[in-house]
Design a protein around this motif. Sequence first.
Motif, short mmCIF file in Angstrom:
data_model
loop_
_atom_site.label_atom_id
_atom_site.label_comp_id
_atom_site.label_asym_id
_atom_site.label_seq_id
_atom_site.Cartn_x
_atom_site.Cartn_y
_atom_site.Cartn_z
N LEU A 71 2.73 -1.67 68.07
CA LEU A 71 2.91 -0.43 67.34
C LEU A 71 4.37 -0.02 67.29
N TYR A 72 5.03 -0.06 68.43
CA TYR A 72 6.39 0.46 68.53
C TYR A 72 7.41 -0.43 67.81
N ILE A 73 7.36 -1.73 68.07
CA ILE A 73 8.35 -2.64 67.50
C ILE A 73 8.28 -2.63 65.98
N SER A 74 7.07 -2.65 65.42
CA SER A 74 6.94 -2.66 63.96
C SER A 74 7.38 -1.35 63.33
N MET A 75 7.47 -0.28 64.14
CA MET A 75 7.83 1.02 63.64
C MET A 75 9.34 1.29 63.68
N LEU A 76 10.12 0.38 64.23
CA LEU A 76 11.55 0.61 64.38
C LEU A 76 12.27 0.95 63.07
N PRO A 77 12.03 0.19 61.98
CA PRO A 77 12.71 0.56 60.72
C PRO A 77 12.38 1.97 60.26
N ASP A 78 11.12 2.37 60.40
CA ASP A 78 10.74 3.72 59.98
C ASP A 78 11.27 4.79 60.93
N LEU A 79 11.41 4.45 62.21
CA LEU A 79 12.03 5.39 63.15
C LEU A 79 13.50 5.63 62.80
N GLY A 80 14.18 4.55 62.39
CA GLY A 80 15.55 4.70 61.93
C GLY A 80 15.63 5.55 60.67
N LEU A 81 14.65 5.38 59.80
CA LEU A 81 14.61 6.18 58.57
C LEU A 81 14.36 7.65 58.89
N CYS A 82 13.44 7.93 59.82
CA CYS A 82 13.17 9.31 60.23
C CYS A 82 14.42 9.93 60.85
N ARG A 83 15.13 9.16 61.66
CA ARG A 83 16.36 9.65 62.28
C ARG A 83 17.40 10.05 61.23
N ASP A 84 17.48 9.26 60.16
CA ASP A 84 18.52 9.49 59.16
C ASP A 84 18.12 10.50 58.09
N ARG A 85 16.83 10.55 57.76
CA ARG A 85 16.38 11.39 56.63
C ARG A 85 15.91 12.78 57.05
N LEU A 86 15.18 12.85 58.15
CA LEU A 86 14.52 14.11 58.48
C LEU A 86 15.48 15.02 59.26
N THR A 87 16.32 15.69 58.52
CA THR A 87 17.34 16.53 59.15
C THR A 87 16.86 17.94 59.46
N SER A 88 15.73 18.35 58.85
CA SER A 88 15.26 19.73 59.05
C SER A 88 14.16 19.86 60.10
N VAL A 89 13.81 18.76 60.76
CA VAL A 89 12.76 18.82 61.78
C VAL A 89 13.32 19.46 63.04
N PRO A 90 12.48 19.92 63.95
CA PRO A 90 12.97 20.52 65.20
C PRO A 90 13.88 19.57 65.99
N ARG A 91 14.69 20.15 66.84
CA ARG A 91 15.68 19.38 67.59
C ARG A 91 15.04 18.31 68.46
N TRP A 92 13.88 18.62 69.07
CA TRP A 92 13.24 17.64 69.95
C TRP A 92 12.77 16.41 69.18
N LYS A 93 12.38 16.63 67.90
CA LYS A 93 11.98 15.48 67.08
C LYS A 93 13.19 14.63 66.73
N LYS A 94 14.31 15.28 66.39
CA LYS A 94 15.53 14.53 66.09
C LYS A 94 15.93 13.66 67.27
N LYS A 95 15.88 14.25 68.45
CA LYS A 95 16.26 13.50 69.65
C LYS A 95 15.29 12.35 69.91
N LEU A 96 13.99 12.63 69.67
CA LEU A 96 12.97 11.59 69.86
C LEU A 96 13.22 10.41 68.94
N TYR A 97 13.46 10.68 67.66
CA TYR A 97 13.72 9.60 66.70
C TYR A 97 15.00 8.84 67.06
#
Length: 452
Positions: free
Chosen positions: A164-190
Amino acid sequence: MSKVLSKTDSEIFKSPREKDLLSHITSTSLKYKIWIAVLLVFVVFGLIGYYRQLKFGLVVTAMRDYTSWGIYISNFVFFVAISLVGSLFSSILKLNKNEWSRPLTRISEIIAVSAIICAAVIIIVDMGRPDRFFYVIRYLRIQSPIIWDVIIISTYLVISFLLLYISMLPDLGLCRDRLTSVPRWKKKLYRILALNWNDNPRQWKKLQKINKILAITVLPVAFAIHTITSWLFATTWRPGWDSTNLGPYFVSGAFMAGAAIIIVAMYFIREHMNLGRYITQGHFDKMSKLLVLLSLVYLYFNINEYLGPAFKMVGVEGEHITELFVGNYAPMYWLVQIGGLVLPIILLLFKPLRKPLPAFVISMLVLLGAWFKRFLIVIPSLQHPYLPIQGVDESYLHYNPTWEEWAITISSFAWFLLIITFLVKIFPVIPVKKEEAFIKSNSNSQSDNDEI
């Protein structure tokens, strides 16, 4: 789930696909909050039951010296069964290059991780005192099938999590770069989980190689976990369990239940996250056909399981079969066989019933039948030991789960749904990045540069 995007989020998505597959992370509907609240109520109800069990011991359950495994073990076997769906999609269908199953891969992996976590927890609940689990590890006896089960469940959990985790790495990078308005804890998590992913073609190639290794590795482990679970029964001398058929019987039943729960998950995700463009009617049609095939295989093993003892009707084995066919458990047994196995096979042969809503209803029947089937595997056998039950209290002769057991059982399913809901809410449920297209485009551009 209704999606009301802020202006900032609407502007940062660079394609309709990103908007469709990531927007649920940035918005929270009232329906979602109600759903979480309902699940938490069931969890609290189960915690009350578990508190009473910890305080007074297993005497609050209906389990006794003869029926020493109850509804908890039924739940354990059921959760282990549906966890096989991860290997079905991540290994078998993926390695066979069934492209139609790609949108369903992450859903299956999330279900697998959630199910195996709940299976491990329910075993600790069944022990009565949680500290006994540490004694199992401390005084490890490799001769015991229980230790085999502990080892293989732990291994399967680790591999399923990595899949689950390894296959999700590209999308986690996308969430880190795109989702700028999410709460701070989510940004840190991504940011932490993305592991410095930057869409480098070299990273993609390594990712493909690792995913292939994990997909191959998980298959024998998945078969082992269900085979070893069946050995827990087969190595115990009880009528209905003393059979070499139990291994393939458990595996085939797990595949069937796994296919059914994927259809159920597909329906909810499609309807409540507005993902009809990605989870299409074609997916329901193919999954329904797959469910028919797997149900036919399981029906074959069911016939093998009961035909031999029913033909001989010898001793306690005969009493056990009689109890199932025409005794106290006959209504449940025939409802499981007809309503949860034969009827779904017949109904799904018709194309109109392979559409989303009918397929969802039929799959729910399969899942209910699968759970009651595990109940029938565990309880009736224990109530017909080879040594006759004599000179004991009336309560030893029957098993009717107490409210504490039902509360913990319902709570375990609430936890299962909570884990899935949390993972679906935090991460993209369908892969946003398409690795093959990305690698191909980058390879082409690289070759062009070489020519220049």
